[in-house]
Motif scaffolding. Sequence first.
Motif, PDB file in Angstrom:
ATOM      1  N   SER A   1      76.679  57.062   3.880  1.00 18.60           N
ATOM      2  CA  SER A   1      75.928  56.087   3.378  1.00 18.60           C
ATOM      3  C   SER A   1      75.331  55.102   4.449  1.00 18.60           C
ATOM      4  O   SER A   1      74.094  54.588   4.243  1.00 18.60           O
ATOM      5  CB  SER A   1      76.819  55.121   2.543  1.00 18.60           C
ATOM      6  N   ASP A   2      75.819  55.144   5.581  1.00 17.16           N
ATOM      7  CA  ASP A   2      75.134  54.138   6.642  1.00 17.16           C
ATOM      8  C   ASP A   2      73.952  54.956   7.281  1.00 17.16           C
ATOM      9  O   ASP A   2      73.211  54.149   7.645  1.00 17.16           O
ATOM     10  CB  ASP A   2      76.119  54.483   7.865  1.00 17.16           C
ATOM     11  N   TYR A   3      73.616  55.841   6.768  1.00 18.55           N
ATOM     12  CA  TYR A   3      72.193  56.741   7.317  1.00 18.55           C
ATOM     13  C   TYR A   3      71.417  56.740   5.969  1.00 18.55           C
ATOM     14  O   TYR A   3      70.221  57.047   6.492  1.00 18.55           O
ATOM     15  CB  TYR A   3      72.557  57.952   7.964  1.00 18.55           C
TER      16      TYR A   3
END
Length: 280
Positions: free
Chosen positions: A201-203
């Motif tokens: 999700s961070d990317y």
Amino acid sequence: MNMKIWFITGASRGLGCEIARAALESGDQVVATARKPEQAEVELAGQAGGRLLTLKLDVTNQASIDAAVDAASKRFGRIDVLVNNAGYGQLGAFEQQSLADIDRQFATNVFGVFAVTRAVLPLMRAQRSGLVFTVSSTGGLAGAEGGSVYCATKHALEGWSESLRIELAQFGIKTTLIEPGFFRTDFLDPSSVFYGDIAISDYANYSAGVRDYLDQMNHQQAGDPAKLGKALVTLAASDDPPVRFAASSDAYDILIDRAERNRAEADQWRELSMSTAVAE
């Protein structure tokens, strides 16, 4: 000897096809290899005049490589110019690349190049002449976001080819790295490029932005593959081809910028670098 024998991998489309076309137009003979050689036959046979041999070759299959090199040797008796062109892009953030995808990228872009070159070099050593072109990338000169794995393979080729040039000089064999910038091929098409499939999700926003940028660039690139093919014919005719050739204006700018940044950074840290020497 004026007529050269070219052995080109990944010659069914894109840069490989245009390099083969330019060599044929110059009057040379060409062994155009690809996983789908029938595509190369369709693209090139009309202008070949009997000077073209198309062969099936998968750079990740040693038996396929050996069979193609043997067929080329039996047909033409020698190989003067090897063009290591076959490869593809595995793009996306590093953490989103599976180990299987990374292995596959190196198997094609690095170990495939090694295997083809190893199969051709005995012929060139026997001739005491030859030229090995290896298609790297601006990604072999400088890292690029969303291209860590792809750039790693091209950086590997850079060090290998430059070292190989020194080793092979005693046999009259030269090597040149071809470092294209963005060329108008299908490199960014879904049939050619692969993206990491590990969802993090961070990317999410970052990866979407990189992919959107590359999708918009697809088939809008500034580099002309036909002109690159002609440039390689010129390089092959040189008595002293370069260690590396920056192909297109963007590649030239990246090469110069990288050299200047290396010098500036080295100068900035020179005192600390010198301090690590053994005191006399």
